[in-house]
Scaffold this motif. Structure first.
Motif, mmCIF file in Angstrom:
data_model
loop_
_atom_site.group_PDB
_atom_site.id
_atom_site.type_symbol
_atom_site.label_atom_id
_atom_site.label_comp_id
_atom_site.label_asym_id
_atom_site.label_seq_id
_atom_site.Cartn_x
_atom_site.Cartn_y
_atom_site.Cartn_z
ATOM 1 N N PRO A 244 10.332 49.874 42.545
ATOM 2 C CA PRO A 244 9.822 50.299 44.094
ATOM 3 C C PRO A 244 10.849 51.032 44.855
ATOM 4 N N LYS A 245 10.431 52.014 45.361
ATOM 5 C CA LYS A 245 11.378 53.040 46.271
ATOM 6 C C LYS A 245 11.148 52.596 47.692
ATOM 7 N N SER A 246 12.375 52.564 48.226
ATOM 8 C CA SER A 246 12.532 52.529 49.859
ATOM 9 C C SER A 246 13.944 52.643 50.084
ATOM 10 N N VAL A 247 14.143 53.339 51.462
ATOM 11 C CA VAL A 247 15.412 53.509 51.801
ATOM 12 C C VAL A 247 15.417 52.562 53.318
ATOM 13 N N LYS A 248 14.537 51.827 53.501
ATOM 14 C CA LYS A 248 14.590 50.941 54.833
ATOM 15 C C LYS A 248 15.125 49.654 54.394
ATOM 16 N N PRO A 249 16.237 49.053 54.922
ATOM 17 C CA PRO A 249 16.777 47.825 54.293
ATOM 18 C C PRO A 249 15.707 46.662 54.435
ATOM 19 N N HIS A 250 14.964 46.493 55.502
ATOM 20 C CA HIS A 250 14.257 45.488 55.454
ATOM 21 C C HIS A 250 13.035 45.429 54.458
ATOM 22 N N ARG A 251 12.546 46.756 54.071
ATOM 23 C CA ARG A 251 11.602 46.970 53.202
ATOM 24 C C ARG A 251 12.232 46.676 51.691
ATOM 25 N N ILE A 252 13.466 47.134 51.413
ATOM 26 C CA ILE A 252 14.180 46.904 50.253
ATOM 27 C C ILE A 252 14.172 45.383 50.074
ATOM 28 N N ALA A 253 14.603 44.657 51.022
ATOM 29 C CA ALA A 253 14.703 43.269 50.870
ATOM 30 C C ALA A 253 13.217 42.528 50.779
ATOM 31 N N GLU A 254 12.455 42.956 51.507
ATOM 32 C CA GLU A 254 10.968 42.274 51.056
ATOM 33 C C GLU A 254 10.552 42.517 49.533
ATOM 34 N N ASN A 255 10.946 43.798 49.075
ATOM 35 C CA ASN A 255 10.427 44.241 47.865
ATOM 36 C C ASN A 255 10.965 43.297 46.790
ATOM 37 N N PHE A 256 12.174 42.441 47.002
ATOM 38 C CA PHE A 256 12.978 41.803 46.323
ATOM 39 C C PHE A 256 12.678 40.347 46.372
ATOM 40 N N ASP A 257 11.788 39.827 47.225
ATOM 41 C CA ASP A 257 11.723 38.510 47.834
ATOM 42 C C ASP A 257 10.439 38.109 47.089
ATOM 43 N N LEU A 258 10.504 37.977 45.662
ATOM 44 C CA LEU A 258 9.032 37.838 44.878
ATOM 45 C C LEU A 258 9.146 36.425 43.941
ATOM 46 N N PHE A 259 10.172 35.585 44.235
ATOM 47 C CA PHE A 259 10.589 34.839 42.981
ATOM 48 C C PHE A 259 10.236 33.106 43.431
ATOM 49 N N ASP A 260 9.625 33.061 44.723
ATOM 50 C CA ASP A 260 9.333 31.754 45.253
ATOM 51 C C ASP A 260 7.721 31.449 45.107
ATOM 52 N N PHE A 261 6.841 32.495 44.509
ATOM 53 C CA PHE A 261 5.701 32.101 44.364
ATOM 54 C C PHE A 261 5.190 32.834 42.989
ATOM 55 N N ALA A 262 4.052 32.283 42.648
ATOM 56 C CA ALA A 262 3.301 32.976 41.245
ATOM 57 C C ALA A 262 1.945 33.271 41.555
ATOM 58 N N LEU A 263 1.339 34.269 40.879
ATOM 59 C CA LEU A 263 -0.273 34.467 40.835
ATOM 60 C C LEU A 263 -0.698 33.539 39.659
ATOM 61 N N THR A 264 -2.024 33.257 39.723
ATOM 62 C CA THR A 264 -2.608 32.598 38.667
ATOM 63 C C THR A 264 -3.256 33.802 37.684
ATOM 64 N N SER A 265 -3.668 33.387 36.535
ATOM 65 C CA SER A 265 -4.329 34.399 35.656
ATOM 66 C C SER A 265 -5.538 34.840 36.244
#
Length: 295
Positions: A244-265
């Motif tokens: 993902p592309k962003s130049v906004k620090p808060h969005r950059i951080a948000e786009n990496f905050d992905l590893f504390d949940f998972a989707l079901t099949s």
């Protein structure tokens, strides 16, 4: 912020993070702080290209970050202007000089050029030499369809480690991903949030936003995440690499905050069902050497 991006093993054993920062259309003056912010919050993959005009700033952001170079996976791409064996080798040197690096992690052909096969194949053979010489850790391609990928593989010696393609819930590319799996190619996704359907409203999916789809909004509410985080997690569940592309620090951080949940099949399948089977970007089968001016 929790966790770290999973690592995807390439077909030569090199490992690549499954989430990175893309800098397509990032203005040079905004690229340095964007790269610095990304590395500061845990990203370890940065994707640029000669055509983006910001390789120098990517290198500066890496240096300012204080993160050890050996921990960062850096990708750049050869542009159409420089296709051909000798010109590709010169272009690689130029890119490396702008980045301020002595070695690259991944070098990609930015586009296929089916109407100039000799130049296209010669460019990839130049990348093969760079790999053999240890100047790049892995090589690959971008925007190659299944047919074009098979053509390139038939005329070269090293199977691409990566094919970077348009991929988002409106265009899931199942058949191409199956070919990647058979050949041992990692699928890397540009416009993973479907932004191209927004900034190319004339395209077949124009006027629609993945982030506004009820299934995505509903899952975001369920998990206490944003729609963007749900879509990026969908990529991870599929074993894809997303940039993902962003130049906004808060969005950059948000786009990496992905590893504390998972989707079901079932949830992954529900997002899969958004697929229209139609790309929003340029048709790779129609690319010519003069198709684009340098961006």
């Amino acid at each position: 912020m929790t966790g770290a991006a999973p690592l995807l093993k390439l077909n030569n054993g090199v490992e690549m993070p499954a989430v990175g920062l893309g800098v397509f259309q990032s203005p040079p003056e905004e690229t340095v702080p964007a790269v610095e912010a990304a590395l500061g919050c845990g990203y370890r993959l940065i994707d640029t290209a000669a055509a983006y005009g910001n390789e120098k700033e990517v290198g500066e952001g890496i240096r300012r970050s204080g993160v050890d170079r050996g921990d960062i996976f850096v990708t750049t791409k050869l542009w159409l202007d420089d296709y051909g064996y000798d010109s590709a080798l010169r272009a690689f040197d130029t890119s490396l000089g702008k980045l301020g690096l002595d070695r690259l992690d991944l070098y990609l052909l930015h586009q296929p050029v089916p109407f100039a096969q000799d130049a296209w194949v010669a460019s990839y053979k130049a990348a093969e030499k760079l790999l053999a010489d240890g100047r790049v850790r892995a090589i690959g391609v971008s925007n190659h369809t299944a047919g074009l990928l098979n053509t390139l593989v038939e005329h070269t010696d090293v199977v691409p480690a990566v094919n970077q393609i348009e991929l988002h819930p409106y265009f899931v590319q199942s058949e191409l991903r199956e070919l990647h799996d058979r050949l041992g190619i990692v699928t890397e996704c540009w416009s993973p949030l479907g932004g191209i359907t927004v900034y190319r409203p004339q395209g077949v999916n124009g006027g629609r936003s993945v982030m506004e789809e009820p299934v995505v909004v509903g899952l975001a509410a369920k998990y206490g995440k944003t729609p963007a985080q749900v879509v990026l997690r969908w990529h991870i569940e599929h074993g894809l690499c997303a940039i993902p592309k962003s130049v906004k620090p808060h969005r950059i951080a948000e786009n990496f905050d992905l590893f504390d949940f998972a989707l079901t099949s079932d949830e992954v399948a529900a997002i899969d069902a958004l697929d229209t089977g139609r790309r929003s970007g340029p048709d790779p089968e129609s690319i010519r050497l003069d198709s684009f001016s340098r961006r």
